[in-house]
Write a protein that holds these residues in place. Sequence first.
Motif, PDB file in Angstrom:
ATOM      1  N   TYR A   1      37.761  16.486  46.500  1.00  0.00           N
ATOM      2  CA  TYR A   1      38.768  17.434  47.484  1.00  0.00           C
ATOM      3  C   TYR A   1      38.098  17.362  48.921  1.00  0.00           C
ATOM      4  CZ  TYR A   1      39.458  21.753  49.687  1.00  0.00           C
ATOM      5  OH  TYR A   1      39.757  23.185  50.364  1.00  0.00           O
ATOM      6  N   ALA A   2      37.265  16.669  49.322  1.00  0.00           N
ATOM      7  CA  ALA A   2      36.515  16.083  50.833  1.00  0.00           C
ATOM      8  C   ALA A   2      37.534  15.127  50.498  1.00  0.00           C
ATOM      9  CB  ALA A   2      35.564  15.847  50.743  1.00  0.00           C
ATOM     10  N   GLN A   3      38.133  13.658  49.750  1.00  0.00           N
ATOM     11  CA  GLN A   3      38.641  13.048  50.419  1.00  0.00           C
ATOM     12  C   GLN A   3      40.372  13.581  50.293  1.00  0.00           C
ATOM     13  OE1 GLN A   3      38.759   9.921  47.196  1.00  0.00           O
ATOM     14  NE2 GLN A   3      40.199   8.977  47.726  1.00  0.00           N
ATOM     15  N   SER A   4      40.975  14.468  49.416  1.00  0.00           N
ATOM     16  CA  SER A   4      42.233  15.141  49.948  1.00  0.00           C
ATOM     17  C   SER A   4      41.733  15.988  50.875  1.00  0.00           C
ATOM     18  CB  SER A   4      42.164  15.875  48.448  1.00  0.00           C
ATOM     19  OG  SER A   4      41.390  17.353  49.452  1.00  0.00           O
ATOM     20  N   ILE A   5      41.043  15.699  51.176  1.00  0.00           N
ATOM     21  CA  ILE A   5      41.377  16.470  53.039  1.00  0.00           C
ATOM     22  C   ILE A   5      41.249  15.660  54.602  1.00  0.00           C
ATOM     23  CG2 ILE A   5      39.780  18.055  54.561  1.00  0.00           C
ATOM     24  CD1 ILE A   5      40.980  19.131  52.837  1.00  0.00           C
ATOM     25  N   GLN A   6      40.128  14.462  54.069  1.00  0.00           N
ATOM     26  CA  GLN A   6      40.729  13.043  54.673  1.00  0.00           C
ATOM     27  C   GLN A   6      41.992  12.569  55.024  1.00  0.00           C
ATOM     28  OE1 GLN A   6      36.812  10.884  53.543  1.00  0.00           O
ATOM     29  NE2 GLN A   6      35.336  12.184  54.241  1.00  0.00           N
ATOM     30  N   LEU A   7      42.520  12.735  54.113  1.00  0.00           N
ATOM     31  CA  LEU A   7      43.914  12.066  53.957  1.00  0.00           C
ATOM     32  C   LEU A   7      45.274  12.617  54.771  1.00  0.00           C
ATOM     33  CD1 LEU A   7      44.230  10.459  49.783  1.00  0.00           C
ATOM     34  CD2 LEU A   7      44.521   9.650  52.059  1.00  0.00           C
ATOM     35  N   LYS A   8      44.453  14.259  53.942  1.00  0.00           N
ATOM     36  CA  LYS A   8      45.804  15.097  55.253  1.00  0.00           C
ATOM     37  C   LYS A   8      45.126  14.518  56.648  1.00  0.00           C
ATOM     38  CE  LYS A   8      46.980  19.738  55.796  1.00  0.00           C
ATOM     39  NZ  LYS A   8      46.750  20.929  54.969  1.00  0.00           N
ATOM     40  N   GLN A   9      43.865  14.891  57.005  1.00  0.00           N
ATOM     41  CA  GLN A   9      43.485  14.591  58.451  1.00  0.00           C
ATOM     42  C   GLN A   9      44.467  13.294  58.881  1.00  0.00           C
ATOM     43  OE1 GLN A   9      39.754  15.567  58.834  1.00  0.00           O
ATOM     44  NE2 GLN A   9      39.216  17.663  58.469  1.00  0.00           N
ATOM     45  N   ARG A  10      43.852  11.874  57.756  1.00  0.00           N
ATOM     46  CA  ARG A  10      44.634  10.598  58.533  1.00  0.00           C
ATOM     47  C   ARG A  10      45.524  10.717  58.357  1.00  0.00           C
ATOM     48  NH1 ARG A  10      42.145   6.309  54.940  1.00  0.00           N
ATOM     49  NH2 ARG A  10      40.286   8.278  55.626  1.00  0.00           N
ATOM     50  N   SER A  11      46.775  10.941  57.365  1.00  0.00           N
ATOM     51  CA  SER A  11      48.319  11.119  56.944  1.00  0.00           C
ATOM     52  C   SER A  11      49.176  11.926  57.639  1.00  0.00           C
ATOM     53  CB  SER A  11      48.413   9.895  55.704  1.00  0.00           C
ATOM     54  OG  SER A  11      47.246   8.529  56.164  1.00  0.00           O
ATOM     55  N   GLY A  12      48.941  13.055  57.225  1.00  0.00           N
ATOM     56  CA  GLY A  12      49.718  14.283  56.908  1.00  0.00           C
ATOM     57  C   GLY A  12      49.766  14.556  55.829  1.00  0.00           C
ATOM     58  N   LYS A  13      50.418  15.860  55.712  1.00  0.00           N
ATOM     59  CA  LYS A  13      50.913  16.635  54.312  1.00  0.00           C
ATOM     60  C   LYS A  13      51.126  15.386  53.061  1.00  0.00           C
ATOM     61  CE  LYS A  13      51.027  21.128  54.528  1.00  0.00           C
ATOM     62  NZ  LYS A  13      51.214  22.390  54.322  1.00  0.00           N
ATOM     63  N   ASN A  14      50.976  15.675  52.287  1.00  0.00           N
ATOM     64  CA  ASN A  14      51.225  14.088  51.832  1.00  0.00           C
ATOM     65  C   ASN A  14      51.310  15.521  49.900  1.00  0.00           C
ATOM     66  OD1 ASN A  14      52.065  12.791  48.740  1.00  0.00           O
ATOM     67  ND2 ASN A  14      51.314  11.191  50.059  1.00  0.00           N
ATOM     68  N   GLU A  15      52.869  15.686  49.577  1.00  0.00           N
ATOM     69  CA  GLU A  15      52.790  16.826  48.527  1.00  0.00           C
ATOM     70  C   GLU A  15      52.632  16.909  47.473  1.00  0.00           C
ATOM     71  OE1 GLU A  15      53.561  20.534  48.848  1.00  0.00           O
ATOM     72  OE2 GLU A  15      53.289  20.260  51.074  1.00  0.00           O
ATOM     73  N   HIS A  16      53.001  15.113  46.663  1.00  0.00           N
ATOM     74  CA  HIS A  16      52.322  14.515  45.212  1.00  0.00           C
ATOM     75  C   HIS A  16      51.106  14.220  45.012  1.00  0.00           C
ATOM     76  CE1 HIS A  16      53.118  12.474  42.344  1.00  0.00           C
ATOM     77  NE2 HIS A  16      52.159  11.378  42.593  1.00  0.00           N
ATOM     78  N   ASN A  17      50.606  14.105  46.594  1.00  0.00           N
ATOM     79  CA  ASN A  17      49.120  13.949  46.256  1.00  0.00           C
ATOM     80  C   ASN A  17      48.400  15.438  45.602  1.00  0.00           C
ATOM     81  OD1 ASN A  17      49.010  11.439  46.345  1.00  0.00           O
ATOM     82  ND2 ASN A  17      48.323  11.609  48.945  1.00  0.00           N
ATOM     83  N   LYS A  18      48.641  16.593  46.614  1.00  0.00           N
ATOM     84  CA  LYS A  18      48.956  18.325  46.638  1.00  0.00           C
ATOM     85  C   LYS A  18      48.722  18.364  45.306  1.00  0.00           C
ATOM     86  CE  LYS A  18      48.965  22.610  48.619  1.00  0.00           C
ATOM     87  NZ  LYS A  18      49.901  23.666  49.728  1.00  0.00           N
ATOM     88  N   LYS A  19      50.412  18.075  44.788  1.00  0.00           N
ATOM     89  CA  LYS A  19      50.224  18.196  43.099  1.00  0.00           C
ATOM     90  C   LYS A  19      49.172  18.097  42.522  1.00  0.00           C
ATOM     91  CE  LYS A  19      54.424  19.040  40.062  1.00  0.00           C
ATOM     92  NZ  LYS A  19      53.247  18.270  38.782  1.00  0.00           N
ATOM     93  N   MET A  20      48.918  16.271  42.366  1.00  0.00           N
ATOM     94  CA  MET A  20      48.461  15.842  41.157  1.00  0.00           C
ATOM     95  C   MET A  20      47.031  16.112  41.639  1.00  0.00           C
ATOM     96  SD  MET A  20      49.061  11.565  41.510  1.00  0.00           S
ATOM     97  CE  MET A  20      48.468  11.544  43.497  1.00  0.00           C
ATOM     98  N   LEU A  21      46.614  16.964  42.976  1.00  0.00           N
ATOM     99  CA  LEU A  21      45.353  17.224  42.433  1.00  0.00           C
ATOM    100  C   LEU A  21      45.020  19.102  42.408  1.00  0.00           C
ATOM    101  CD1 LEU A  21      41.786  17.388  43.260  1.00  0.00           C
ATOM    102  CD2 LEU A  21      42.487  18.439  45.683  1.00  0.00           C
ATOM    103  N   ARG A  22      45.807  19.930  42.652  1.00  0.00           N
ATOM    104  CA  ARG A  22      46.062  20.756  42.138  1.00  0.00           C
ATOM    105  C   ARG A  22      46.281  21.399  40.160  1.00  0.00           C
ATOM    106  NH1 ARG A  22      48.528  25.586  44.064  1.00  0.00           N
ATOM    107  NH2 ARG A  22      49.148  24.583  45.922  1.00  0.00           N
ATOM    108  N   ASP A  23      46.842  20.239  40.237  1.00  0.00           N
ATOM    109  CA  ASP A  23      47.288  19.881  38.364  1.00  0.00           C
ATOM    110  C   ASP A  23      46.399  19.385  37.904  1.00  0.00           C
ATOM    111  OD1 ASP A  23      50.274  20.419  39.083  1.00  0.00           O
ATOM    112  OD2 ASP A  23      50.562  18.222  38.235  1.00  0.00           O
ATOM    113  N   ALA A  24      45.169  18.641  38.571  1.00  0.00           N
ATOM    114  CA  ALA A  24      43.825  18.034  38.108  1.00  0.00           C
ATOM    115  C   ALA A  24      43.005  19.388  38.009  1.00  0.00           C
ATOM    116  CB  ALA A  24      43.468  17.325  38.928  1.00  0.00           C
ATOM    117  N   PHE A  25      42.499  20.062  39.043  1.00  0.00           N
ATOM    118  CA  PHE A  25      41.656  20.799  38.910  1.00  0.00           C
ATOM    119  C   PHE A  25      41.912  22.291  38.046  1.00  0.00           C
ATOM    120  CE2 PHE A  25      40.052  19.919  43.263  1.00  0.00           C
ATOM    121  CZ  PHE A  25      39.318  18.385  42.245  1.00  0.00           C
ATOM    122  N   SER A  26      43.736  22.492  38.346  1.00  0.00           N
ATOM    123  CA  SER A  26      43.717  23.333  36.840  1.00  0.00           C
ATOM    124  C   SER A  26      43.309  23.141  35.383  1.00  0.00           C
ATOM    125  CB  SER A  26      45.468  23.274  37.055  1.00  0.00           C
ATOM    126  OG  SER A  26      45.937  23.950  38.002  1.00  0.00           O
TER     127      SER A  26
END
Length: 435
Positions: free
Chosen positions: A370-395
């Motif tokens: 989750y911390a890595q996802s926040i860093q990626l978002k800050q560095r490269s901006g929003k990525n809906e595909h990455n967000k969906k992957m993480l949401r599905d995995a944590f679900s």
Amino acid sequence: MGIGLSAHGVNVNRLPGWDKNSYGYHGDDGHSFCSSGTGQPYGPTFTTGDVIGCGVNLVDNTAFYTKNGNHLGIAFTDLPPNLYPTVGLQTPGEVVDANFGQSPFVFDIADMISELRVRTRSQIIHFPLLDHGQGQWQNILHKMVSTYLVHHGYCATAEAFANSTNQIFEEDIESIKNRQKILKLILSGRMGEAINVTNNLYPGLLEKDTNLMFALKCRQFVEMVNGTDSEIRYHYNENQTSVIQSTKSLVKSSTTHCEEINHTSINGSNNQFLLNGQIEDIEMEVDTSLNNLSKTNKSLSCQKHILYSNGFKCLNGEDIKMDIDVTNQNNQNSLLTTTENYLNNNHKKQLCGGNKQAIEKMLDFGRQLYAQSIQLKQRSGKNEHNKKMLRDAFSLLAYSNPWVSPVGWQLDPQQRETVCSKLNSALLAEQLSYG
């Protein structure tokens, strides 16, 4: 009124599109809803007397809608498999007629299919080709076959094919074997090992391709839940053979009262100890979700009533010693064997293999991810595909038995092939850049 598609297990008391793996086009505002309570502008509103069609293209996994015979455009992309037609009615007295082909459609679907066929055939016919002489086409076909074999890591077959067709085999056998080794690790679910081997053999590759690294890590989290990742397997002692052995360490380490959680009896009547509900906003709730699961995990040792010959069960998380009558040893062994067999037969799949240390390892990994996802978002901006992957995995953590949940498709071994193909392509590109 909502018309759309839903996966098995989706709540049928809500309009399609509002819940996970649910998709809908709503008549009151004309918006499309994709697994969310927030819709996107899509088409016109519809009401009494309108004919709404919903079509699914199984070739490119998209969905479109029609209104009174007019095509409204693509509404959804990247659809998962095995969706069911869904209609949601919210107002008393609403009535719909459903047509699955028993009557002619208002929209000319046959003409659309014919047009797609003509377009595909035209693309094939007009595909640009180099002007080779008649005798060279056989060599080109041989080269295509050889390239396919090398791409997928069939080094022995590729070498044998090259020799039999008089081609010069210039591929690096060692490189092919390295890729083959990594891909085998992924296809067996050992994502942690695959990432380590990749970093050792191809240093800097995953650092440059941060999205690929994130996809591999998300898959690793899924494999941790599955109990197949190497990080989890190392925490699981396969030599444990009895109920006493497999729970003793848990009983000693627990400090939580059994009354604080729902017990799980030997007949498995209640084995739900994970999170309840779904993760609606990953940025707000994921950390809370992981913390709640971690707290619940501390009570794992008291969730099961371990049956001994005298009916002993854990109390307040303490390890209570028992004096066993030697004359009853055979009866006790029989009971333990029966209990073990029952657990093995009825709890074949457990979160992280049912091991407490492995669950804690998975939780810690989830926080890092989750911390890595926040860093990626800050560095490269929003990525809906990455967000969906993480949401599905944590679900997966929202269900007591994720294998039969609406998001359980992620645990299917076939889902490893997608990330396997991505990494394989990246490895080949890296090899070509060095070449």
